[in-house]
Design an enzyme around this catalytic site. Sequence first.
Site, short mmCIF file in Angstrom:
data_model
loop_
_atom_site.label_atom_id
_atom_site.label_comp_id
_atom_site.label_asym_id
_atom_site.label_seq_id
_atom_site.Cartn_x
_atom_site.Cartn_y
_atom_site.Cartn_z
N CYS A 2 0.72 -1.36 -0.05
CA CYS A 2 -0.20 0.10 0.08
C CYS A 2 0.80 1.24 -0.01
O CYS A 2 2.02 1.11 0.19
CB CYS A 2 -0.81 0.00 1.17
SG CYS A 2 -1.78 -1.47 1.58
N ARG A 27 1.32 1.61 -6.02
CA ARG A 27 1.56 0.81 -4.84
C ARG A 27 0.03 0.14 -4.68
O ARG A 27 0.12 -0.98 -3.92
CB ARG A 27 1.92 1.35 -3.70
CG ARG A 27 3.23 2.25 -3.86
CD ARG A 27 3.91 2.84 -2.78
NE ARG A 27 4.13 1.91 -1.69
CZ ARG A 27 5.30 1.21 -1.51
NH1 ARG A 27 6.31 1.40 -2.15
NH2 ARG A 27 5.59 0.20 -0.66
N TRP A 76 -3.76 -1.64 -1.53
CA TRP A 76 -3.46 -2.65 -2.27
C TRP A 76 -3.99 -4.16 -1.08
O TRP A 76 -3.26 -4.52 -0.27
CB TRP A 76 -2.12 -3.13 -2.57
CG TRP A 76 -2.20 -4.04 -3.92
CD1 TRP A 76 -2.60 -3.94 -5.03
CD2 TRP A 76 -1.66 -5.38 -3.80
NE1 TRP A 76 -2.47 -5.07 -5.60
CE2 TRP A 76 -1.59 -5.96 -4.87
CE3 TRP A 76 -1.10 -6.21 -2.50
CZ2 TRP A 76 -1.44 -7.35 -5.03
CZ3 TRP A 76 -0.69 -7.24 -2.73
CH2 TRP A 76 -0.83 -8.00 -4.02
N ASN A 102 1.18 0.16 6.13
CA ASN A 102 1.44 -0.48 5.03
C ASN A 102 2.40 -1.82 5.64
O ASN A 102 3.24 -1.50 6.08
CB ASN A 102 2.40 0.10 3.96
CG ASN A 102 3.08 -0.66 3.14
OD1 ASN A 102 2.53 -1.39 2.45
ND2 ASN A 102 4.23 -0.28 2.53
N GLY A 103 1.92 -2.99 5.16
CA GLY A 103 2.55 -4.27 5.32
C GLY A 103 1.68 -5.23 5.93
O GLY A 103 0.33 -5.11 5.43
N GLU A 476 10.35 -19.56 -20.41
CA GLU A 476 9.87 -18.22 -19.99
C GLU A 476 10.82 -17.44 -20.46
O GLU A 476 10.55 -16.14 -20.99
CB GLU A 476 9.82 -18.21 -18.35
CG GLU A 476 9.70 -16.87 -17.73
CD GLU A 476 8.40 -16.22 -17.97
OE1 GLU A 476 7.55 -16.64 -18.79
OE2 GLU A 476 8.36 -14.91 -17.78
N LYS A 480 9.58 -13.99 -22.81
CA LYS A 480 10.37 -12.57 -22.45
C LYS A 480 10.67 -11.75 -23.62
O LYS A 480 10.45 -10.76 -24.12
CB LYS A 480 11.05 -12.54 -21.22
CG LYS A 480 10.53 -13.03 -19.92
CD LYS A 480 9.83 -11.70 -19.17
CE LYS A 480 8.30 -11.93 -19.67
NZ LYS A 480 7.58 -12.85 -18.80
N GLU A 483 8.27 -11.05 -26.57
CA GLU A 483 7.16 -10.14 -26.52
C GLU A 483 7.40 -8.88 -26.46
O GLU A 483 6.88 -7.92 -26.66
CB GLU A 483 6.24 -10.74 -25.12
CG GLU A 483 6.73 -10.44 -23.82
CD GLU A 483 5.87 -10.77 -22.58
OE1 GLU A 483 4.55 -10.58 -22.69
OE2 GLU A 483 6.31 -11.27 -21.87
N HIS A 499 16.35 -33.53 -31.99
CA HIS A 499 15.07 -34.12 -32.88
C HIS A 499 14.56 -32.89 -33.81
O HIS A 499 13.30 -33.07 -34.16
CB HIS A 499 14.04 -34.61 -31.91
CG HIS A 499 14.66 -35.64 -30.89
ND1 HIS A 499 15.01 -37.05 -31.50
CD2 HIS A 499 15.00 -35.61 -29.70
CE1 HIS A 499 15.46 -37.67 -30.56
NE2 HIS A 499 15.41 -36.84 -29.66
N LYS A 598 -1.95 -5.94 -20.54
CA LYS A 598 -1.49 -6.39 -19.20
C LYS A 598 -2.42 -7.52 -18.79
O LYS A 598 -2.16 -8.58 -18.34
CB LYS A 598 -1.49 -5.39 -18.34
CG LYS A 598 -0.88 -5.78 -16.86
CD LYS A 598 0.35 -6.26 -17.04
CE LYS A 598 1.13 -6.65 -15.58
NZ LYS A 598 2.11 -7.66 -16.06
#
Length: 603
Positions: A2, A27, A76, A102-103, A476, A480, A483, A499, A598
């Site tokens: 947050c 945040r 958040w 925050n936490g 992955e 990355k 994209e 192969h 996104k």
Amino acid sequence: MCGIIGYVGERQAVPVLLYGLQRLEYRGYDSAGIAVITPASNRLIVEKQVGKIKDLQEKLWNKKIEGHIGLGHSRWATHGAPTIENAHPHTSKSEIISIVHNGIIENYIELKKQLEEKGYKFKSQTDSEVIAHLFEDLYEENLLKTAFKVAGKLEGAYAVGIISTKEPDTIVAIKKGSPLVIGLGKNENFIASDIPAVLEYTKDFIVLEDGEIAKITKDKVEVYDLKGNKVKKEILHVNWDVSVAEKAGFKHFMEKEIHEQPRVVSDTISGFTSSKESGLFEELKNASRIYIIACGTSFHAGLVGKFWIEKFAKIPVEVDYASEYRYRDKIIDDKTFVIGISQSGETADTRFALLDAKKEGAKTLGIVNVVGSSLSREADYTLYTYCGPEIGVAATKTFTAQLVVLLLTALEVGLKKKVLPQDKYEDIYQHLLAIPSKIEKILLKNKTIKEISYKYMNAKDFLFLGRNINYPIALEGSLKLKEISYIHAEGYPAGEMKHGPIALIDENMPVVAVAPKDNFYEKMISNIQEVKARKGKVISVATENDEQIKDLSNNVIYIPKTINELYPLLSVIPLQLLSYHIAALLGKDVDQPRNLAKTVTVE
Ligand code: M6R
């Protein structure tokens, strides 16, 4: 994650708080609120709104809230859905104290119980509200004195700002684990989760360290350690402008998010530990089969998860693209578990496939980053990654956090099933705790990786190879790269190269070999030899001190040693940086690559 802000000074507090909250919105943005002490009546005025900061601004548009001291928060959600009740600031029973946090307060259930027994009524489902009531309950003489007592009770990570009508000229701040800075102005001072939030007003800051408590008035700042000793703090003068600062000095959000991974891994470990869903693990323990469904990067996390769940929990796992799984003839019975992994929790393919499986009788679990998202509400159980908002379209920090959740789930179920001995569990857990500092070490190689990227940025194709648990990392790495740089790339299990794909290799083909010193190292070396023999350019990701691989590779990026099972948490980092630098050097729109979004909410 947050954002918090506080102001005390000669200006009107509300515009300062709203401006700061806007800068902190990255945040978290599922609700926001402010608390201001009005001098006329010496009362706390608290206003909150679900949604973004602009929604709070609209709510406050016609309200005249006067006051020169106040707190603000952008949330958040971690504990409790995004609702007005759960939005901060939280206020104590007799409405004399307001706090922003925050936490995560790990022992909040225990503290809540104790406070309820004393007659405190809770309005929210948050862990944070306990702090407001604790301040009232333990209040003695002044806020500062009380803060020492409260800090002694709290476990977990927190940055807290507190104001009270009993001292309408003072903000008290406590910090442990979550960031907090004090902005120093003339006849005014600020607290904030980060520097950009108040950069408009000052460039001089005190950065609070863990275990420090500060008393802030408009013309004085005092900082103490937890024993009550005064701490002499250095003043940090910054010379960034606001737009750079939002990205914390990084050029792109993706780079910033890559660098956030040490914190994200730590937060996700503690988030998982503090919110263990024991019902879930009991049910998972009895599962006869697990399907993991996901898309893109989340799918790759699922592939790594399969290795862990099969190894540590001894449950057979199939991993499928959600868009494929949905239309398959699924074999589901009452012992089938379907795990949907999604950063956003809104990906249509994943949501609908999970809902279909649920309808057919499967138990469902969502592994999600965005609290309150559709998948988190639709699945029977939810486990969160604690990353904060991921702004770059390319998923980075959420991938490593998904891995952490999958690993801890596999360990937890293995332990419950008694197929994983306690000492093995503890050994892996200890190695996991060391991962954040090992990621830090890899991030220090940023410059070297940029130099390697420069060398290969004009290649037309890339091949990424890996074996076993590092094969999904090859996938992955290739996702990355393609994209964000639009370079064609393929990820392959290294043993499969012979192969077919080996036909592609010539002196123009960079081949990224993920080859840590694990059980498959010798086999990877043979595959690298095959690439060399065809004049391919080898970029190896290898364990530090591995001299043998140096002779076979054109470039080596070293990662620290860990146990075999945990290498994916390290080996992916250089691949993220490699893609990032290639795309940035090519001048691509790294954070918003063409054709992508996104969150993909269409099938
Ligand atoms: O929000 P989700 O995790 O469900 O998103 C899944 C994919 O769309 C996502 O991972 C995508 O592949 C990313 N752009 C990869 O970097």
